[in-house]
Design an enzyme around this catalytic site. Structure first.
Site, PDB file in Angstrom:
ATOM      1  N   GLY A   1       0.834  -1.200   0.000  1.00 46.90           N
ATOM      2  CA  GLY A   1       0.000   0.000   0.000  1.00 46.90           C
ATOM      3  C   GLY A   1       0.862   1.240   0.000  1.00 46.90           C
ATOM      4  O   GLY A   1       0.593   2.204   0.722  1.00 46.90           O
TER       5      GLY A   1
ATOM      6  N   TYR B   1     -12.406  -3.252  12.254  1.00 42.80           N
ATOM      7  CA  TYR B   1     -11.073  -2.628  12.141  1.00 42.80           C
ATOM      8  C   TYR B   1     -10.251  -2.864  13.420  1.00 42.80           C
ATOM      9  O   TYR B   1      -9.075  -3.251  13.356  1.00 42.80           O
ATOM     10  CB  TYR B   1     -11.271  -1.132  11.879  1.00 42.80           C
ATOM     11  CG  TYR B   1      -9.991  -0.382  11.593  1.00 42.80           C
ATOM     12  CD1 TYR B   1      -9.315  -0.548  10.385  1.00 42.80           C
ATOM     13  CD2 TYR B   1      -9.461   0.513  12.525  1.00 42.80           C
ATOM     14  CE1 TYR B   1      -8.137   0.156  10.119  1.00 42.80           C
ATOM     15  CE2 TYR B   1      -8.299   1.219  12.262  1.00 42.80           C
ATOM     16  CZ  TYR B   1      -7.644   1.033  11.055  1.00 42.80           C
ATOM     17  OH  TYR B   1      -6.483   1.733  10.789  1.00 42.80           O
TER      18      TYR B   1
ATOM     19  N   VAL C   1      -2.882  -7.648  -1.384  1.00 43.57           N
ATOM     20  CA  VAL C   1      -2.167  -8.411  -0.349  1.00 43.57           C
ATOM     21  C   VAL C   1      -3.035  -9.495   0.298  1.00 43.57           C
ATOM     22  O   VAL C   1      -2.515 -10.359   1.002  1.00 43.57           O
ATOM     23  CB  VAL C   1      -1.584  -7.493   0.766  1.00 43.57           C
ATOM     24  CG1 VAL C   1      -0.518  -6.564   0.209  1.00 43.57           C
ATOM     25  CG2 VAL C   1      -2.679  -6.735   1.500  1.00 43.57           C
TER      26      VAL C   1
ATOM     27  N   ARG D   1       0.011   5.651  -1.654  1.00 44.10           N
ATOM     28  CA  ARG D   1      -0.775   6.777  -1.113  1.00 44.10           C
ATOM     29  C   ARG D   1      -0.539   6.903   0.391  1.00 44.10           C
ATOM     30  O   ARG D   1      -0.076   5.980   1.036  1.00 44.10           O
ATOM     31  CB  ARG D   1      -2.268   6.537  -1.336  1.00 44.10           C
ATOM     32  CG  ARG D   1      -2.688   6.526  -2.766  1.00 44.10           C
ATOM     33  CD  ARG D   1      -4.197   6.604  -2.907  1.00 44.10           C
ATOM     34  NE  ARG D   1      -4.882   5.397  -2.469  1.00 44.10           N
ATOM     35  CZ  ARG D   1      -5.767   5.349  -1.469  1.00 44.10           C
ATOM     36  NH1 ARG D   1      -6.073   6.435  -0.795  1.00 44.10           N
ATOM     37  NH2 ARG D   1      -6.361   4.210  -1.149  1.00 44.10           N
TER      38      ARG D   1
END
Ligand code: NAP
Length: 249
Positions: free
Chosen positions: A14, A157, A66, A17
């Site tokens: 990642g 999360y 991923v 950004r």
């Protein structure tokens, strides 16, 4: 203290950004050869590679999700064939899909766990294999302050990032004797695309909870990652370090 990562090969997931981008830039500035992984933001990845190259650094790109076993395996096959080693792995890729528990769909749960936790496992699994042979390496996993200080709407999360901390500690225990260190970084509120919605809806209230009186910037995280990747941190492993302006105190 000068951090020198010359001759080090780094993979940042990642990386095109937000926090990942700042990490790629900082690792390249310290001399590392950087493989930037991206999933969909190709234009940003290309512009970052060009930026690093123009500044005299070395960067390469690899597209992979991923959370996909085959895609991750191909990425590490490429890394081994083209670079022959891996010194620094930064498992940074991550997503949020916030919603209250009673409205959370199975898909919201699975996508977050897959990107954040399964993705960290897969890359660590393949990355550690390369590092095992070298008997050296540094793995840095991006957790979150959400793992230790809960917010509403983030059960998926928080579970994924709590899992990242436990995974980090277990890996550190297994890999230390091979010269491989594994640490987790816990960002607080960092100004990126990921936090844009929260910032616009509840920026003022959020800011009031941060003792330092400001939101974090991606560079605040990158500095610690570069340090953890360096030999200056060679006696640090299995730690979960918040970078949050005091939010988690
Ligand atoms: P961001 O700006 O939304 O960027 C997320 C990055 O992750 C993008 O580069 C994205 O790639 C990549 N990504 C997502 N899913 C992926 C997948 N399945 N495979 C490969 N790449 C994937 O987020 P950020 O704020 O920089 O966050 C970076 C990390 O820090 C995340 O793990 C996040 O959970 C953690 N974190 C952030 C904050 C914060 O306040 N911002 C706080 C705590 C923790 P593409 O764009 O190419 O799809």
């Amino acid at each position: 203290m000068k951090i020198d990562l010359n001759d080090h090969v780094a993979l940042v997931t990642g990386g095109s950004r937000g926090i990942g981008r700042a990490i790629c830039t900082a690792l390249a500035e310290a001399g590392a050869r950087v493989l930037i992984n991206y999933r969909s933001a190709k234009d940003e990845a290309v512009s970052l590679r060009d930026e690093i190259t123009e500044a005299g650094g070395e960067a390469h790109l690899w597209q992979a999700d991923v959370a996909n076993f085959e895609a991750v395996k191909s990425m590490f096959d490429f890394l081994e064939a083209d670079f022959g080693r891996l010194d620094i792995l930064v498992n940074n890729a991550g997503i949020i899909k916030d919603t209250l528990l009673l409205s959370m769909k199975l898909d919201d749960w699975e996508r977050v766990i897959d990107a954040n936790l399964k993705g960290t496992f897969l890359c660590t699994r393949f990355g550690a294999e390369l590092m095992f042979r070298q008997r050296s390496g540094a793995i840095i996993n991006m957790s979150s302050v959400s793992a230790i200080r809960s917010s509403r709407g983030q059960t998926n999360y928080a579970a994924s990032k709590g899992g990242v901390i436990s995974f980090t500690r277990a890996c550190a225990t297994e890999l230390a004797s091979r010269g491989i260190r594994v640490n987790a970084v816990l960002p607080g509120f960092i100004e990126t695309d990921m936090t844009q919605r929260v910032m616009s809806r509840a920026g003022k209230q959020t800011l009031e909870r941060i003792p330092a009186g400001r939101f974090g910037q991606p560079q605040d995280i990158a500095g610690l990652v570069v340090f953890l990747a360096s030999r200056q941190a060679e006696y640090i492993t299995g730690q979960a370090i918040p970078v949050d302006g005091g939010l988690s105190i």
